[in-house]
Design a protein around this motif. Structure first.
Motif, mmCIF file in Angstrom:
data_model
loop_
_atom_site.group_PDB
_atom_site.id
_atom_site.type_symbol
_atom_site.label_atom_id
_atom_site.label_comp_id
_atom_site.label_asym_id
_atom_site.label_seq_id
_atom_site.Cartn_x
_atom_site.Cartn_y
_atom_site.Cartn_z
ATOM 1 N N ALA A 1 -5.527 6.634 0.570
ATOM 2 C CA ALA A 1 -4.701 5.852 -0.359
ATOM 3 C C ALA A 1 -4.434 4.444 0.148
ATOM 4 N N ALA A 2 -3.906 4.316 1.360
ATOM 5 C CA ALA A 2 -3.583 2.982 1.887
ATOM 6 C C ALA A 2 -4.843 2.140 2.065
ATOM 7 N N ASP B 1 -5.901 0.826 -1.251
ATOM 8 C CA ASP B 1 -5.019 -0.247 -1.714
ATOM 9 C C ASP B 1 -5.349 -1.565 -1.028
ATOM 10 N N GLU C 1 3.257 11.218 1.687
ATOM 11 C CA GLU C 1 3.128 11.425 0.245
ATOM 12 C C GLU C 1 1.727 11.068 -0.248
ATOM 13 N N HIS C 2 1.146 10.041 0.378
ATOM 14 C CA HIS C 2 -0.179 9.573 -0.020
ATOM 15 C C HIS C 2 -1.049 9.445 1.234
ATOM 16 N N TYR D 1 0.836 -1.198 0.000
ATOM 17 C CA TYR D 1 0.000 0.000 0.000
ATOM 18 C C TYR D 1 0.871 1.247 0.000
ATOM 19 N N ARG D 2 0.267 2.332 -0.427
ATOM 20 C CA ARG D 2 0.983 3.599 -0.500
ATOM 21 C C ARG D 2 1.127 4.221 0.888
#
Length: 302
Positions: free
Chosen positions: A117-118, A121, A112-113, A107-108
């Motif tokens: 995001a995570a 993912d 930054e993300h 995952y990101r």
């Protein structure tokens, strides 16, 4: 925190464990590279491969002998680093011991993300595991979601998200000292405790990075902070394991209490004298062996 509070068989390993400041961008970058360069776990009877399917990326552990169950696993790293290889041994040995197929999500990372995001993912990996389950000899109704530390928080949030979306539900949630509540990071008095491995200053950075707001803010995104959910009714059975000198002890115990109050079947396993990440720091300690045996026993019943 005094070293004497750590269980005796863990003390040397904890004392030697490096401390890194993940608040520094170069340190985060270096730590991510180091995890990626870790050697592959070599466990007879388990095939390990990297999979990329559309938006899902995961490390797949396929045991030769399978019992029909699966696990979507999420590694730790404070929301800002880490990687599947850091739990390679745990996943491979669990796959062999239980005959469970494991997909360890990539995952990101924040900052930054930031969220979601995570979470997105991990959700993508859950979807792909459902699609592939029968081809792996896994029943879709026997897939547990689990994670360690920050990954435990992501796993708990994923369970809540899947519950609300409907459809096939996880068979359980397997949460290893999960990072569940940003409000812990807002408690400035905890800074002075000096928790080993992961202290409250690091915790504050991790939560701030993923949320994009100060920890403890009045409003946070839904599913980003599992402990903030009001209604826990209908969530799947949970195993929550944590050490009693872990920064996350109180929030984990409280989440277990609230799950039980909501009618969820919960096993809470508190390891005396165990700090955060102890099983990775001293993997061959009797404390670690016993802790993982109890965790796997619960998982094997899903």
């Amino acid at each position: 925190m005094e070293l004497e509070r750590i269980e005796s068989s863990l003390r040397d390993g904890v004392r030697r464990a490096p401390r890194v400041d993940l608040g520094k961008a170069l340190v985060r970058k270096a730590s991510r590279v180091v995890v990626g360069l870790m050697p592959r776990a070599r466990v007879p009877g388990v095939r390990i491969s990297e999979v990329r399917e559309g938006g899902a990326r995961y490390r797949l552990y396929l045991p030769e002998e399978r019992g029909g169950a699966g696990l979507v696993w999420v590694h730790g790293g404070g929301m800002v680093g880490g990687g599947p290889k850091q739990t390679d041994r745990l996943c491979a040995e669990t796959a062999r011991a239980l005959g469970v197929v494991i997909a360890s999500a990539r995952y990101r990372f924040a900052p930054e993300h930031p969220f979601p995001a995570a979470s997105d993912d991990c959700r993508a990996v859950w979807e792909r595991v459902l699609v592939n389950a029968r081809g792996w000899g896994v029943s879709p109704e026997r897939i547990t979601v689990g994670g360690q530390s920050a990954g435990g928080g992501l796993a708990a949030g994923l369970v809540q998200r899947v519950h609300d979306e409907g459809g096939v539900q996880p068979a359980g949630q397997w949460l290893v000292y999960p990072m569940l509540d940003d409000r812990t990071a807002a408690r400035g008095e905890l800074d002075a405790v000096g928790h080993f491995v992961w202290d409250n200053r690091a915790n504050r950075f991790g939560w701030g990075a993923v949320l994009g707001v100060r920890p403890g803010a009045d409003v946070v995104p839904e599913y980003a902070v599992p402990a903030r959910r009001g209604d826990l009714t209908g969530l799947p059975p949970a195993w929550i394991g944590v050490g009693d000198v872990d920064l996350f002890h109180d929030e984990d115990v409280e989440y277990a209490r609230r799950l039980r109050a909501a009618g969820v079947d919960v096993t809470l396993d508190v390891a005396p004298g165990a700090p955060h990440g102890f099983d990775g720091i001293v993997p061959d300690s009797p404390v670690t062996s016993d802790f993982l045996a109890r965790a796997r026993s619960w998982l094997g019943e899903r």
